[in-house]
Scaffold this active site. Structure first.
Site, PDB file in Angstrom:
ATOM      1  N   SER A   1       0.836  -1.202   0.000  1.00  0.00           N
ATOM      2  CA  SER A   1       0.000   0.000   0.000  1.00  0.00           C
ATOM      3  C   SER A   1       0.873   1.255   0.000  1.00  0.00           C
ATOM      4  CB  SER A   1      -0.930   0.000   1.225  1.00  0.00           C
ATOM      5  OG  SER A   1      -0.202  -0.289   2.405  1.00  0.00           O
TER       6      SER A   1
ATOM      7  N   ASP B   1       5.535  -7.072   2.479  1.00  0.00           N
ATOM      8  CA  ASP B   1       4.775  -7.532   1.307  1.00  0.00           C
ATOM      9  C   ASP B   1       5.695  -7.853   0.143  1.00  0.00           C
ATOM     10  OD1 ASP B   1       2.063  -7.774   1.714  1.00  0.00           O
ATOM     11  OD2 ASP B   1       1.617  -5.675   1.272  1.00  0.00           O
TER      12      ASP B   1
ATOM     13  N   LYS C   1       4.719 -11.434   3.214  1.00  0.00           N
ATOM     14  CA  LYS C   1       3.290 -11.656   2.948  1.00  0.00           C
ATOM     15  C   LYS C   1       3.095 -11.689   1.437  1.00  0.00           C
ATOM     16  CE  LYS C   1      -0.071  -8.391   3.644  1.00  0.00           C
ATOM     17  NZ  LYS C   1      -0.583  -8.179   2.280  1.00  0.00           N
TER      18      LYS C   1
ATOM     19  N   GLU D   1      -0.058 -12.457  -1.739  1.00  0.00           N
ATOM     20  CA  GLU D   1      -1.494 -12.544  -2.014  1.00  0.00           C
ATOM     21  C   GLU D   1      -1.814 -13.817  -2.788  1.00  0.00           C
ATOM     22  OE1 GLU D   1      -2.879  -8.920  -3.837  1.00  0.00           O
ATOM     23  OE2 GLU D   1      -2.068  -7.672  -2.228  1.00  0.00           O
TER      24      GLU D   1
ATOM     25  N   GLU E   1      -9.134  -9.946   3.789  1.00  0.00           N
ATOM     26  CA  GLU E   1      -9.501  -8.564   3.446  1.00  0.00           C
ATOM     27  C   GLU E   1     -10.870  -8.514   2.787  1.00  0.00           C
ATOM     28  OE1 GLU E   1      -6.489  -6.151   1.586  1.00  0.00           O
ATOM     29  OE2 GLU E   1      -7.916  -4.560   1.089  1.00  0.00           O
TER      30      GLU E   1
HETATM   31  O1  KIV Z   1      -0.455  -3.431   1.606  1.00  0.00           O
HETATM   32  C1  KIV Z   1      -1.128  -3.403   2.631  1.00  0.00           C
HETATM   33  O2  KIV Z   1      -1.140  -2.398   3.332  1.00  0.00           O
HETATM   34  C2  KIV Z   1      -1.908  -4.598   2.986  1.00  0.00           C
HETATM   35  C3  KIV Z   1      -3.021  -4.561   3.970  1.00  0.00           C
HETATM   36  C4  KIV Z   1      -3.366  -5.892   4.508  1.00  0.00           C
HETATM   37  C5  KIV Z   1      -3.136  -3.542   4.956  1.00  0.00           C
HETATM   38  O3  KIV Z   1      -1.663  -5.613   2.428  1.00  0.00           O
END
Ligand code: KIV
Length: 276
Positions: free
Chosen positions: A50, A88, A118, A120, A186
């Protein structure tokens, strides 16, 4: 940049162990000062992609690069000593397959000090998650609304309603079975989020999901009222710092134009006093 040997009090196993004990607290961070402010209050801090929308003005997370994540991850790492840092994997850095994912996850961890990545995706990412976990990389999964897939999801829509519930449950089971230590849910209906939370043995981290999730995460600029381009329904504004900052900037501009700033106490004399 060389590897940072940051010691955090919490790691992936600590986060996993919090399930059934107490709610897990998390926020995103992208800079050192913000990380310092939240370190004592959060169990894990997420360097979210984000960052592209919040700090770089991108219209989605799709343009976020590995270089941006490394830069912001290293900055956040310098502000943490208690909370675990999760970073991420940006769009395009892991979807080709396990080997690409390992290469980029290893780089993110080595160059930022992150303790986990993390990524997706659910069923389709299970093989990659298993590959990473088996090679020493803790993985937090992210299912439901996955913003890197907005072009195939048709926008930022709630996921898992009606016939969407079964695939979402399948995603949750797949990432758990593959070895993820936690999963972000989410924009998922609250009852489905509660069902997933009850069924899985790993913590669920909600964002637009349910208070019954094992933990919650929010984008820090959203909850502080800095990011005002739009406000998703699931965001609660705990402060309105954006308008407060603009007010301060307007006051500064007016004082400069009126020559009221700098005042004498902000300027220096010809002769040095005891202390400047
Ligand atoms: O990129 C991000 O901020 C996220 C959210 C779960 C807040 O992946």
């Amino acid at each position: 940049m060389s590897a940072t040997a940051r010691k955090t009090a919490l790691n992936a196993e600590d986060i996993r162990a919090l399930k059934g004990d107490r709610p897990i607290v998390s926020l995103t961070a992208y800079t050192t000062p913000m990380a310092r402010l939240m370190d004592e209050h959060c169990d894990f801090v997420l360097v979210g992609d984000s960052v592209g929308m919040v700090l770089h003005g991108l219209s989605s997370t799709l343009g976020v690069t590995m270089e941006m994540m490394v830069l912001h991850g290293a900055a956040v790492s310098r502000g943490l000593s208690h909370a675990m840092m999760v970073i991420d994997m940006p769009f395009g850095s892991y979807e080709e397959g396990p080997a690409q994912a390992f290469r980029n996850a290893a780089r993110l961890m080595a160059e930022t000090g992150a303790a986990a990545v993390k990524l997706e995706g659910g069923v389709e990412m299970a093989e990659t998650i298993r590959f990473l976990v088996k090679r020493g990389i803790p993985v937090m999964a992210h299912i439901g609304l996955t913003p890197q897939s907005i072009n195939t999801l048709g926008g930022y829509k709630v996921q898992g309603r009606a016939e969407g519930a079964a695939p979402l449950l399948a995603d949750a089971r797949a990432v758990e079975e593959a070895g993820a230590f936690a999963v972000v849910l989410e924009k998922v209906p609250a009852t489905l989020a509660d069902q997933v939370t009850a069924e899985l043995s790993i913590p669920t981290i909600g964002i637009g999901a349910s208070a019954g999730c094992d933990g919650q995460v929010l984008v820090v600029d959203d909850m502080l009222g800095f990011f005002t381009a739009f406000k998703p329904k699931f965001v609660k504004r705990y402060a309105e710092l954006g308008p407060a900052a603009e007010e301060a900037i307007a006051e500064y501009a007016a004082e400069v134009r009126a020559r009221a700033f700098p005042a004498p106490e902000h300027t220096f004399a010809d002769h040095a006093p005891k202390k400047d």
